[in-house]
Design an enzyme around this catalytic site. Structure first.
Site, PDB file in Angstrom:
ATOM      1  N   GLU A 180       0.823  -1.216   0.000  1.00 39.38           N
ATOM      2  CA  GLU A 180       0.000   0.000   0.000  1.00 39.38           C
ATOM      3  C   GLU A 180       0.856   1.265   0.000  1.00 39.38           C
ATOM      4  O   GLU A 180       0.629   2.193   0.765  1.00 39.38           O
ATOM      5  CB  GLU A 180      -0.947  -0.005   1.208  1.00 39.38           C
ATOM      6  CG  GLU A 180      -1.907  -1.188   1.181  1.00 39.38           C
ATOM      7  CD  GLU A 180      -2.941  -1.179   2.296  1.00 39.38           C
ATOM      8  OE1 GLU A 180      -2.665  -0.631   3.369  1.00 39.38           O
ATOM      9  OE2 GLU A 180      -4.032  -1.737   2.064  1.00 39.38           O
TER      10      GLU A 180
ATOM     11  N   ASP B 146      -8.141  -9.218   4.633  1.00 36.88           N
ATOM     12  CA  ASP B 146      -7.902  -8.047   5.464  1.00 36.88           C
ATOM     13  C   ASP B 146      -8.956  -7.887   6.569  1.00 36.88           C
ATOM     14  O   ASP B 146      -9.826  -7.037   6.452  1.00 36.88           O
ATOM     15  CB  ASP B 146      -7.901  -6.788   4.568  1.00 36.88           C
ATOM     16  CG  ASP B 146      -7.372  -5.568   5.300  1.00 36.88           C
ATOM     17  OD1 ASP B 146      -6.834  -5.736   6.399  1.00 36.88           O
ATOM     18  OD2 ASP B 146      -7.507  -4.456   4.757  1.00 36.88           O
TER      19      ASP B 146
ATOM     20  N   GLU C  28     -12.509  -1.953  12.065  1.00 33.17           N
ATOM     21  CA  GLU C  28     -12.505  -1.339  10.732  1.00 33.17           C
ATOM     22  C   GLU C  28     -13.619  -1.893   9.840  1.00 33.17           C
ATOM     23  O   GLU C  28     -14.259  -1.149   9.107  1.00 33.17           O
ATOM     24  CB  GLU C  28     -11.136  -1.568  10.065  1.00 33.17           C
ATOM     25  CG  GLU C  28     -11.076  -1.080   8.641  1.00 33.17           C
ATOM     26  CD  GLU C  28      -9.701  -1.282   7.989  1.00 33.17           C
ATOM     27  OE1 GLU C  28      -8.760  -1.736   8.667  1.00 33.17           O
ATOM     28  OE2 GLU C  28      -9.581  -0.960   6.795  1.00 33.17           O
TER      29      GLU C  28
HETATM   30  C1  GCV Z   1      -2.366   0.523   8.243  1.00 31.61           C
HETATM   31  C2  GCV Z   1      -5.943  -2.244   5.579  1.00 31.61           C
HETATM   32  C3  GCV Z   1      -6.385  -0.941   6.172  1.00 31.61           C
HETATM   33  C4  GCV Z   1      -5.260   0.066   6.180  1.00 31.61           C
HETATM   34  C5  GCV Z   1      -4.083  -0.539   6.940  1.00 31.61           C
HETATM   35  C6  GCV Z   1      -3.689  -1.829   6.239  1.00 31.61           C
HETATM   36  C7  GCV Z   1      -2.553  -2.558   6.940  1.00 31.61           C
HETATM   37  O1  GCV Z   1      -5.710  -2.089   4.208  1.00 31.61           O
HETATM   38  O2  GCV Z   1      -7.495  -0.457   5.481  1.00 31.61           O
HETATM   39  O3  GCV Z   1      -5.719   1.233   6.797  1.00 31.61           O
HETATM   40  O4  GCV Z   1      -2.990   0.348   7.003  1.00 31.61           O
HETATM   41  O5  GCV Z   1      -4.792  -2.696   6.223  1.00 31.61           O
HETATM   42  O6  GCV Z   1      -2.849  -3.478   7.679  1.00 31.61           O
HETATM   43  O7  GCV Z   1      -1.408  -2.219   6.724  1.00 31.61           O
END
Ligand code: GCV
Length: 711
Positions: free
Chosen positions: A298, A372, A400
């Site tokens: 990411e 996730d 989340e």
């Molecule tokens: C910290 C998901 C979340 C992101 C998070 C990522 C991760 O994609 O939406 O906010 O980033 O996981 O675990 O690195």
């Protein structure tokens, strides 16, 4: 009168499960007060003082007495705290055989007679064990258990039990729904917020022994001198509670703050930079724990930017940390730059070939499931697949994908489902928890991480019941074989009430809540169909985004034939990453458990389900059942009016109203949207949504919490 007075007290949730209100049962109070009227602490240390302080605070609140803290045993009814080193009394009890089995953090807690005086002993090899034993004793008192003939010993099954804060230096919290970060970086190191200590107390009470202070989407500034001073101030507050601090290492830090032209892990100047930086960190925090790292995922920089592997990156940091006994938790949550055919396969594809290539002080940190933190996922295929590498599991405590801090969802059943899953890596019984506790592949280095749900809201977690998820994470980190019900029982008694009716009702609500949420959000193995970016609410229609694997249509694959992601050999083949026994279980429509059906299969709308309904009918029923069950939760909660303090009663009541509205939002959106593919009527008996799909699709939530505001 006692009841009336405790109900009259304002309950803002600040005290979490460490509420030490006067015990209502007078007999019990007397029993405790006479068994525990003094504390003997022969030699002091910061940790032992913290233990004695907590015990006297608890005894004072629970029984009304003010126990003396003595250096000598004087009368009966004394608690003796210590290690053989710090306490001549404990040294004289010949505990060496017992203690030899308890390691650095275990403890024994027992009733005995010392010099003719009835006493309770909390003994351990190290001070931290004494602290944990003390909190155990307090828990017994808080849950009305007898302390007459104690004989217990406990050792944590996992070595590193760590909260991961996704806290940014500007105090926003990624996926945080309980206000801003606890860490007031601006005022640190000179102003020490009293909350830091209460945070440490709460963690110690459930056995958490580490805290990664910063977001894995990291900022290199945390490694600069002014911030290291702030980190040191926090470490000083946490140390007496057995908690080490960890940071996140931005892989490009040598360039961003070090002035180098590269962060290539094999470059000698880069190695030297990290060595010096890490040596410097230890001058501020002598017991610094190490780093959690998100790399090449990411948008985060990483070793692959230099055509190096994840092992090269992890080993670079591990080598510099090793002389100080620090560790690296290198995350396996990685993304390929090219959008893959199935994102669920990525981590395994990248990490499995690296098994055996990591230094001894590296753990690979693997999320519980391959996508996730969805409401339901199968266990991650990396568990059991890298026998030569310590694997630490990462759970998400912050909700989340489970309704933020607005929905009551007790997560212990989700954690347990994964921990108890059988990987079959070494035959039947190769449970995920055995991978994590090191017993399956004989690893000494073991760990478990939980993405924290804590912020600066007065009640820490936003929802009073979200506190239970912090608590459950800690209890399972200590012992992953504990069951969800026992943990809920403890938490309710410590947090709300011991009245049997209250305990029973709350336990049934908590234990059902995760499945209810799965039903109104992502039943039957659906996943990743939430709102774009902020992840709030339903968004099964999300498509055409920069990456296909960030859209919902990529995951549900609904079409006129059916719905679901085919991960069998005929589809993405992700199932091949599991052991043959697991493959067998999931590979056919008949053998795959229905709760994961659409995770592994693309299934016809007309497929007959176990209930006798078609898939389409079953999907609708699950959505309706989920939303209706929130009403059931409301009913049970409302019936407790007068038995719960008014502050939290009203708060939870309001939150349950929101949860019900949002469950309807999920239900209506998903049923209407999927209907456009199935072309079928909503089954008889289920009231069709009163608004059209277009209404739901148009809803916007630009300021949903949990992501950095874009101003
Ligand atoms: C910290 C998901 C979340 C992101 C998070 C990522 C991760 O994609 O939406 O906010 O980033 O996981 O675990 O690195």
């Amino acid at each position: 009168m006692l009841l009336a007075s405790s109900l009259a007290k304002a309950e803002d949730g600040y005290r979490l499960w460490l509420r030490y209100d006067l015990i209502e049962n007078a007999n019990l109070r007397t029993e405790y007060a006479s068994a525990l009227n003094a504390i003997v602490l022969e030699r002091e240390s910061d940790v032992l003082k913290a233990a004695a302080y907590e015990l006297s605070l608890a005894l004072n609140g629970l029984t009304g007495i003010t126990p003396k803290i003595n250096k000598f045993l004087s009368g009966a009814g004394t608690v003796v705290l210590g290690t053989p080193e710090s306490s001549p009394i404990i040294a004289s009890l010949n505990l060496s055989e017992k203690l030899s089995q308890l390691g650095a953090e275990g403890y024994c807690l027992f009733s005995t007679t010392i010099k003719g005086k009835k006493s309770i002993v909390i003994a351990a090899n190290k001070d931290a064990g004494v602290l944990y034993g003390t909190f155990h004793l307090i828990r017994l008192l808080q849950t009305s258990q007898s302390v007459k003939n104690l004989s217990q010993q406990h050792t944590p099954k996992i070595q590193h039990r760590i909260l991961n804060h996704w806290d940014n230096l500007d105090r926003t919290v990624e996926r945080g729904y309980a206000g801003f970060s606890l860490w007031d970086w601006h005022k640190l190191p000179d102003y020490i917020d009293p909350r830091y200590r209460d945070y440490a107390r709460a963690n110690a009470s459930i056995g958490i022994n580490g805290s990664v202070l910063t977001n894995v989407n990291s900022n290199a500034q945390i490694l600069t001198e002014p911030y290291l001073r702030k980190v040191a101030a926090l470490a000083n507050v946490f140390r007496p509670y057995g908690i080490k601090v960890y940071l996140t290492a931005r892989f490009s830090a040598p360039v961003e703050i070090g002035g180098l032209s590269t962060a290539d892990p094999l470059d000698p100047a880069v190695k030297e930079w990290w060595k010096k930086k890490i040596d410097e960190i230890y001058t501020y925090v002598p017991d610094f724990g190490g780093f959690a790292v998100k790399a090449n995922s990411e948008g985060q920089p990483g070793p692959q930017n230099y055509n190096r592997t994840h092992a090269d990156g992890a080993n670079l940091l591990a080598d510099a940390l090793a002389p100080h006994n620090g560790i690296v938790m290198w995350r396996a949550f990685v993304y390929d730059n090219k959008v893959p055919e199935d994102r669920a396969k990525q981590a395994y594809n990248e990490f499995k070939p690296l098994d055996g290539k990591f230094r001894e002080n590296v753990m690979v940190q693997v999320k519980n499931g391959p996508i996730d933190f969805q409401p339901r996922e199968p266990f991650h295929p990396l568990f059991g697949a890298m026998p030569q590498t310590p694997i630490n599991i990462e759970f998400q405590i912050t909700q989340e994908y489970l309704g933020f801090a607005t929905h009551l969802v007790y997560l212990a059943p989700l954690f347990k489902e994964c921990l108890n899953a059988d990987t079959y890596a070494k035959g039947k019984g190769s449970f995920v928890y055995k991978v994590v506790d090191g017993s399956l592949d004989n690893h000494q280095l073991t760990g478990i991480a939980g993405v924290a749900n804590i912020g600066n809201d007065r009640n820490w977690c936003g929802h009073p019941f979200a506190q239970a998820n912090w608590f459950a994470f800690g209890r399972l980190a200590w012992d992953p074989t504990l069951n969800s019900e026992t943990i809920a029982d403890e938490w309710i008694r410590m947090t709300f009430s011991q009245e049997p009716e209250v305990v029973k009702s709350l336990k049934s609500v908590m234990l059902a809540s995760r499945e209810i949420t799965v039903n109104y959000m992502t039943p039957l193995g659906l996943h990743h169909i939430m709102g774009w970016d902020h992840h709030y609410g339903p968004g099964p229609w999300i498509k055409d985004k920069p990456r296909a694997d960030w859209t919902s249509v990529y995951y549900h694959k609904a079409d006129s034939f059916g719905i679901g992601f085919d991960r069998t050999k005929n589809g993405s083949g992700a199932l091949d990453q599991y052991a043959p026994e697991v493959q067998k279980q999931y590979s056919t429509l008949e053998s795959c458990p229905e709760e994961l059906l659409l995770w592994f299969h693309h299934v016809s709308w007309d497929h007959k389900m176990n209930s006798g309904r078609t898939l389409w009918e079953e999907l609708c029923h699950r959505y309706y059942q989920g939303a209706d069950s929130v009403k059931w939760m409301q009913k049970l909660w409302n019936a407790l009016e007068g038995k719960i303090d008014p502050d939290r009663f009203v708060q939870v009541k309001s939150l349950l109203n929101i949860q019900h509205n949002e469950a309807l939002l999920w239900r209506n959106s998903c049923v209407l949207y999927f209907q456009t593919f199935s072309g079928k009527e909503i089954p008889a008996g289920l009231d069709p949504p009163d608004k059209p799909l277009s209404y739901y699709e148009k809803l916007q939530f630009p300021f949903a919490p949990g992501i950095r505001p874009k101003w």
